[in-house]
Design a protein around this motif. Structure first.
Motif, PDB file in Angstrom:
ATOM      1  N   GLN A  83     -10.927 -11.567 -13.193  1.00 26.78           N
ATOM      2  CA  GLN A  83     -11.054 -10.540 -12.420  1.00 26.78           C
ATOM      3  C   GLN A  83      -9.715  -9.672 -12.404  1.00 26.78           C
ATOM      4  OE1 GLN A  83     -13.527  -9.779 -10.762  1.00 26.78           O
ATOM      5  NE2 GLN A  83     -14.692 -11.707 -10.610  1.00 26.78           N
TER       6      GLN A  83
ATOM      7  N   CYS B 269      -8.157  -2.543   1.410  1.00 28.28           N
ATOM      8  CA  CYS B 269      -8.682  -2.518  -0.025  1.00 28.28           C
ATOM      9  C   CYS B 269     -10.190  -2.637  -0.262  1.00 28.28           C
ATOM     10  CB  CYS B 269      -8.175  -3.522  -1.106  1.00 28.28           C
ATOM     11  SG  CYS B 269      -8.387  -5.229  -0.504  1.00 28.28           S
ATOM     12  N   ASP B 270     -10.812  -2.216  -1.383  1.00 25.39           N
ATOM     13  CA  ASP B 270     -12.287  -2.305  -1.471  1.00 25.39           C
ATOM     14  C   ASP B 270     -12.698  -3.814  -2.150  1.00 25.39           C
ATOM     15  OD1 ASP B 270     -12.498   0.574  -0.975  1.00 25.39           O
ATOM     16  OD2 ASP B 270     -11.891   1.029  -2.748  1.00 25.39           O
ATOM     17  N   GLU B 271     -11.789  -4.362  -2.798  1.00 23.87           N
ATOM     18  CA  GLU B 271     -12.280  -5.873  -3.308  1.00 23.87           C
ATOM     19  C   GLU B 271     -10.964  -6.551  -3.155  1.00 23.87           C
ATOM     20  OE1 GLU B 271     -13.895  -5.999  -7.242  1.00 23.87           O
ATOM     21  OE2 GLU B 271     -14.115  -3.715  -7.322  1.00 23.87           O
TER      22      GLU B 271
ATOM     23  N   LYS C 106       0.043   3.759  -3.175  1.00 30.65           N
ATOM     24  CA  LYS C 106      -1.287   4.209  -3.174  1.00 30.65           C
ATOM     25  C   LYS C 106      -2.310   2.972  -2.660  1.00 30.65           C
ATOM     26  CE  LYS C 106      -2.819   3.071  -7.727  1.00 30.65           C
ATOM     27  NZ  LYS C 106      -2.151   2.921  -8.823  1.00 30.65           N
ATOM     28  N   ARG C 107      -3.445   3.519  -2.001  1.00 33.16           N
ATOM     29  CA  ARG C 107      -4.246   2.617  -1.502  1.00 33.16           C
ATOM     30  C   ARG C 107      -4.734   1.759  -2.924  1.00 33.16           C
ATOM     31  NH1 ARG C 107      -9.765   1.422  -0.253  1.00 33.16           N
ATOM     32  NH2 ARG C 107      -9.861   0.569   2.025  1.00 33.16           N
ATOM     33  N   PRO C 108      -4.720   0.380  -2.678  1.00 36.07           N
ATOM     34  CA  PRO C 108      -5.294  -0.397  -3.945  1.00 36.07           C
ATOM     35  C   PRO C 108      -6.778  -0.520  -3.807  1.00 36.07           C
ATOM     36  CG  PRO C 108      -4.166  -1.975  -2.490  1.00 36.07           C
ATOM     37  CD  PRO C 108      -3.874  -0.399  -1.745  1.00 36.07           C
ATOM     38  N   ASN C 109      -7.383  -0.585  -5.017  1.00 35.77           N
ATOM     39  CA  ASN C 109      -9.015  -0.704  -5.013  1.00 35.77           C
ATOM     40  C   ASN C 109      -8.948  -2.318  -5.053  1.00 35.77           C
ATOM     41  OD1 ASN C 109     -11.453  -0.774  -5.364  1.00 35.77           O
ATOM     42  ND2 ASN C 109     -11.346  -0.279  -7.324  1.00 35.77           N
ATOM     43  N   LYS C 110      -8.607  -2.817  -6.016  1.00 36.14           N
ATOM     44  CA  LYS C 110      -8.542  -4.345  -6.219  1.00 36.14           C
ATOM     45  C   LYS C 110      -7.286  -5.175  -6.117  1.00 36.14           C
ATOM     46  CE  LYS C 110     -11.221  -6.630  -9.791  1.00 36.14           C
ATOM     47  NZ  LYS C 110     -11.838  -6.571 -10.933  1.00 36.14           N
ATOM     48  N   VAL C 111      -7.391  -6.123  -5.072  1.00 39.77           N
ATOM     49  CA  VAL C 111      -6.239  -6.798  -4.659  1.00 39.77           C
ATOM     50  C   VAL C 111      -6.436  -8.453  -5.009  1.00 39.77           C
ATOM     51  CG1 VAL C 111      -4.640  -7.383  -2.856  1.00 39.77           C
ATOM     52  CG2 VAL C 111      -5.425  -5.030  -2.950  1.00 39.77           C
TER      53      VAL C 111
ATOM     54  N   ILE D 151       0.872  -1.080   0.024  1.00 39.46           N
ATOM     55  CA  ILE D 151       0.135   0.028  -0.060  1.00 39.46           C
ATOM     56  C   ILE D 151       0.993   1.360   0.104  1.00 39.46           C
ATOM     57  CG2 ILE D 151      -2.000  -1.072   1.223  1.00 39.46           C
ATOM     58  CD1 ILE D 151      -1.296   0.288   3.624  1.00 39.46           C
TER      59      ILE D 151
ATOM     60  N   ASP E  87      -4.803  -3.916  -9.066  1.00 38.56           N
ATOM     61  CA  ASP E  87      -3.929  -2.665  -8.435  1.00 38.56           C
ATOM     62  C   ASP E  87      -2.684  -3.555  -7.636  1.00 38.56           C
ATOM     63  OD1 ASP E  87      -5.760  -0.948  -9.626  1.00 38.56           O
ATOM     64  OD2 ASP E  87      -7.086  -1.141  -7.895  1.00 38.56           O
TER      65      ASP E  87
END
Ligand code: SAH
Length: 219
Positions: free
Chosen positions: A150, A108-110, A85-90, A82, A154
């Protein structure tokens, strides 16, 4: 994602605090990562007989010849993943008992996580549900092929080592994305960070680590 902690495992606050101090002493500087380690109940991810060691900075057996990663390694890899930058999809390769998964989910979001040993995945699923992290997507497969349906991701983290980074993982990294993985053989690897910029991949070799091997096929 926020972890639901009400009523579970808050009894060992002192031993958790000691672990956080230890991680600071060995160079973990990201306060958010330390906070998440403090609040994630590691004792729920291991068998009861070993629970008294849950907040020691050590890897522990989880069955099937595998180990729960050492807290320092989890903190270090998360911090590296991280840092830009903060990753969205990992994507995570090697769910194991699900501890690193639970930590990552909070950054992360996903989150997509692949494990080749079915019984470990089943246990990880139960624990993640228990912690309110049901949104993590788990897949029983050989993570050497990533999760193409998928992609792109990020950030990609592998919790098992091999001498080379799988091409499929590099291909599934988004432009501007970062991969963190132990690279090496015979249980001796170096944490390796790969940053993708267009068709360029920039590699940094960092700490010496010991991970279980990245194996082929599924069990
Ligand atoms: N972070 C996990 C680490 C588990 S050990 C934890 O804290 O529990 C590494 C995991 O990688 C093991 O569960 C092993 O089965 C898994 N693994 C090894 N090779 C794999 C592969 N090709 N695909 C998916 N998982 C793999």
């Amino acid at each position: 994602m926020d972890i639901q902690l009400s009523g579970i495992g808050m009894t060992s606050a002192r031993t958790r605090e000691r672990l956080v101090r230890r991680l600071r002493d060995v160079g973990i500087g990201n306060e958010q990562v330390l906070e998440v380690i403090r609040n994630t109940p590691r004792h729920l991810f291991i068998e009861e007989a070993l629970a008294h060691q849950a907040y020691d900075d050590t890897a522990l057996p989880i069955g099937h010849g595998q180990t729960i990663s050492q807290p320092w390694v989890v903190a270090r890899m998360t911090e590296l993943l991280i840092a830009k930058k903060r990753p969205n999809k990992v994507l995570e390769i090697g769910t194991g008992c699900g501890y690193q998964t639970a930590v990552l989910a909070q950054f992360c979001d996903e989150l997509y996580s692949v494990e080749r040993i079915r019984p470990l995945q089943d246990q990880a699923r139960k624990r993640l549900l228990q912690l309110g992290l049901a949104r993590v997507q788990l897949r029983h497969a050989d993570g050497g092929f990533g999760w193409s349906a998928q992609a792109p991701f990020d950030a990609i983290l592998a919790a098992c080592g091999r001498p080379d980074i799988p091409q499929d993982l590099l291909a599934q990294l988004a432009d501007g994305g970062r991969l963190v993985m132990p690279v090496g053989s015979d249980g001796r690897q170096q944490l390796t960070v790969v940053d993708r910029e267009g068709d360029q991949y920039h590699t940094q070799t960092l700490d010496a680590v010991r991970f279980v091997p990245f194996q082929r096929g599924v069990l």
